[in-house]
Design a protein around this motif. Sequence first.
Motif, PDB file in Angstrom:
ATOM      1  N   PRO A  31       0.406  -1.083   0.234  1.00  8.62           N
ATOM      2  CA  PRO A  31       0.224   0.163  -0.170  1.00  8.62           C
ATOM      3  C   PRO A  31       0.879   1.029   0.222  1.00  8.62           C
ATOM      4  N   HIS A  32       2.586   1.327   0.080  1.00 10.44           N
ATOM      5  CA  HIS A  32       3.262   2.334  -0.278  1.00 10.44           C
ATOM      6  C   HIS A  32       4.366   1.933  -1.068  1.00 10.44           C
ATOM      7  N   THR A  33       4.197   2.594  -2.453  1.00 11.11           N
ATOM      8  CA  THR A  33       5.564   2.690  -2.790  1.00 11.11           C
ATOM      9  C   THR A  33       5.512   3.964  -3.771  1.00 11.11           C
ATOM     10  N   HIS A  34       7.367   4.368  -3.773  1.00  8.07           N
ATOM     11  CA  HIS A  34       6.768   5.248  -5.444  1.00  8.07           C
ATOM     12  C   HIS A  34       8.496   4.417  -5.635  1.00  8.07           C
ATOM     13  N   LEU A  35       7.134   4.166  -6.685  1.00  6.20           N
ATOM     14  CA  LEU A  35       7.386   3.319  -7.335  1.00  6.20           C
ATOM     15  C   LEU A  35       7.834   3.704  -8.884  1.00  6.20           C
ATOM     16  N   LEU A  50       2.601  15.638 -14.283  1.00  8.29           N
ATOM     17  CA  LEU A  50       1.253  13.883 -14.806  1.00  8.29           C
ATOM     18  C   LEU A  50       2.252  13.384 -15.928  1.00  8.29           C
ATOM     19  N   LYS A  51       3.069  13.267 -16.261  1.00  8.70           N
ATOM     20  CA  LYS A  51       4.374  12.448 -16.830  1.00  8.70           C
ATOM     21  C   LYS A  51       4.292  10.969 -15.857  1.00  8.70           C
ATOM     22  N   ILE A  52       4.504  10.947 -15.026  1.00  8.40           N
ATOM     23  CA  ILE A  52       4.556  10.357 -14.007  1.00  8.40           C
ATOM     24  C   ILE A  52       2.965   9.512 -14.127  1.00  8.40           C
ATOM     25  N   LEU A  53       2.275  10.716 -13.746  1.00 10.73           N
ATOM     26  CA  LEU A  53       0.962   9.290 -13.759  1.00 10.73           C
ATOM     27  C   LEU A  53       0.521   8.750 -14.420  1.00 10.73           C
ATOM     28  N   LYS A  57       2.812   6.249  -5.864  1.00 14.31           N
ATOM     29  CA  LYS A  57       2.916   7.355  -5.759  1.00 14.31           C
ATOM     30  C   LYS A  57       3.525   8.542  -6.999  1.00 14.31           C
ATOM     31  N   SER A  58       3.060   9.467  -7.117  1.00  9.57           N
ATOM     32  CA  SER A  58       3.777  10.404  -8.286  1.00  9.57           C
ATOM     33  C   SER A  58       4.745  10.984  -6.690  1.00  9.57           C
ATOM     34  N   GLY A  59       5.701  11.777  -7.305  1.00 14.40           N
ATOM     35  CA  GLY A  59       6.546  12.969  -6.096  1.00 14.40           C
ATOM     36  C   GLY A  59       7.725  13.209  -6.710  1.00 14.40           C
ATOM     37  N   TYR A  60       8.066  12.600  -8.129  1.00 15.03           N
ATOM     38  CA  TYR A  60       9.692  13.199  -8.298  1.00 15.03           C
ATOM     39  C   TYR A  60       9.961  14.033  -9.330  1.00 15.03           C
ATOM     40  N   GLY A  61       8.532  14.581  -9.515  1.00 13.70           N
ATOM     41  CA  GLY A  61       8.108  15.822 -11.011  1.00 13.70           C
ATOM     42  C   GLY A  61       8.695  17.129 -10.143  1.00 13.70           C
ATOM     43  N   THR A 102      -1.302   7.359  -6.704  1.00 14.04           N
ATOM     44  CA  THR A 102      -1.674   8.221  -5.619  1.00 14.04           C
ATOM     45  C   THR A 102      -0.623   9.352  -6.288  1.00 14.04           C
ATOM     46  N   PHE A 103      -1.539  10.544  -5.758  1.00 16.17           N
ATOM     47  CA  PHE A 103      -0.643  11.406  -5.775  1.00 16.17           C
ATOM     48  C   PHE A 103       0.275  12.326  -4.639  1.00 16.17           C
ATOM     49  N   LEU A 104       1.522  12.716  -5.912  1.00 18.53           N
ATOM     50  CA  LEU A 104       1.760  12.877  -3.903  1.00 18.53           C
ATOM     51  C   LEU A 104       2.425  13.926  -4.526  1.00 18.53           C
ATOM     52  N   GLY A 105       2.102  15.011  -5.268  1.00 18.46           N
ATOM     53  CA  GLY A 105       2.367  16.958  -5.384  1.00 18.46           C
ATOM     54  C   GLY A 105       3.503  17.249  -4.591  1.00 18.46           C
ATOM     55  N   ALA A 106       2.547  17.303  -3.303  1.00 18.60           N
ATOM     56  CA  ALA A 106       3.638  17.716  -2.121  1.00 18.60           C
ATOM     57  C   ALA A 106       4.353  16.595  -1.321  1.00 18.60           C
ATOM     58  N   HIS A 107       5.506  16.088  -2.243  1.00 16.11           N
ATOM     59  CA  HIS A 107       6.804  15.253  -1.804  1.00 16.11           C
ATOM     60  C   HIS A 107       8.075  16.370  -0.568  1.00 16.11           C
ATOM     61  N   ALA A 108       8.216  17.155  -2.103  1.00 14.09           N
ATOM     62  CA  ALA A 108       9.311  18.154  -1.231  1.00 14.09           C
ATOM     63  C   ALA A 108       9.562  19.187  -1.915  1.00 14.09           C
ATOM     64  N   ILE A 109       9.862  20.398  -1.155  1.00 13.16           N
ATOM     65  CA  ILE A 109       9.540  21.482  -2.232  1.00 13.16           C
ATOM     66  C   ILE A 109      10.799  21.413  -3.336  1.00 13.16           C
ATOM     67  N   PRO A 110      10.747  22.222  -4.707  1.00 16.33           N
ATOM     68  CA  PRO A 110      11.214  21.986  -5.916  1.00 16.33           C
ATOM     69  C   PRO A 110      11.909  22.918  -5.208  1.00 16.33           C
TER      70      PRO A 110
END
Length: 442
Positions: free
Chosen positions: A90-94, A171-174, A160-164, A191-199
Amino acid sequence: MSKSVRVKAKEKADLLIVNADELVTLAGSNEKPRFGKQMRDIGIIRDGSVAIRDGRIVAVGKTTDVKGIFKAETIISANEKTVLPGFVDPHTHLIFAGSREDEFEMRVEGAYYLEILSAGGGRLKTVRDTRKASMEKLADLGSKTLDMMLEYGSTTVEAKSGYGLETRDELKILEAVKRLNQMHSVDVIPTFLGAHAIPPEYKSDKHGYVDLVTSEMIPKVAEKRLAEFCDVVCEKGAFSLEQARRILDVGKSNGLESKIHADEMSMLGGAELAADIHAISADHLLFSSDDGLKAMASKGVIAVLLPAPAFSLMTGRYADARKMIDIGLPIALGTGFSPSCMVENQQLTIALACHLMKLTPAEAVTAATINAAHAIGRAAEVGSLEVGKKADVIVLDAPNHKFLGYHFGSNLVDKVVKNGRIVVDWEEKRGKPVFLKESEVS
Ligand SMILES: [Zn+2]
């Protein structure tokens, strides 16, 4: 009495799995995740059997009973083996490009994750690599990871997304996740994780980035139906409680259920926030307060625990799973697969949870199957072996489920059945041993 009594013809199934030493069904109410003592009741049937037709389970029970009703051309003998529902992760940054083995070495030598992050390393390195990669390339890399996850028994995986960290790349990741879902037999839940880190572009304008996430990214993700969940990393150096709440509220109003990376490296109040906004899960929870955990239990928020990421942080700290079980908090287990924790293997997750968090093997199995399914909204479909559910089944080369904690570091999976089809068969693959000396082979 007439001698013309006819034996009723057996029903045809596509596949029978028979004579399992232990058939671990996890059968029970699928209304709510299992908590407290329920987590130890994994519904074992000795000499068990599963019948499968059209990708669904049509019977579960004692071998004699199931074989009395069903026949099939393909029969798997699970004698001296254990049969379980496919693992749910249930939790991966694939999806990402590149790797971070240099940072791993720095961590071994004592660097702390947040120091690496503030020096422009950590997830920001992966962001640079992922932005450069095409959607096709990302799907290709993700496919290789899914192959490995499937070989280790995971049949449903959250991603999850989150490395864009910019609209186009998130969007590309999803889109890559969507592509994988179409081409790979593993079911992938986005899962959308745009709020993964501050770019880096928003380093001195955090609010500007939150605005971008809420006013542009989330509406586009929702419009294109690219995610089911919205996640936030609520952590020092990432997003504050207030920002997390805002992002998750906007996610919710766009139809995305909430998840939170909460209290992984400090006690910030992520558990309390998860309870307050009725998140489906809060994940990590190494530093959560007792009140936060109790609030989660009272609202039915699932604690997704990730022993492998905690292990790879090398701080020696783990979520207090025993306390969580005592207060009635349902626990799920995930790999937390990411470039900083390269583990695809839910069996290892289970073993680490037993060794480091003192979950019993039965509790850990519940956490990696039916409760993990609840954590991604799939409990009606997967996570247990019950009539009507998807025929996602694994056969372990082990006499009982306790081997998942006990015999760790090896792949115990012998076969994986996904949607009723045998997709992994190690027995076939292994063939004849090649590790004998040549002189002994002849
Ligand atoms: Zn994560």
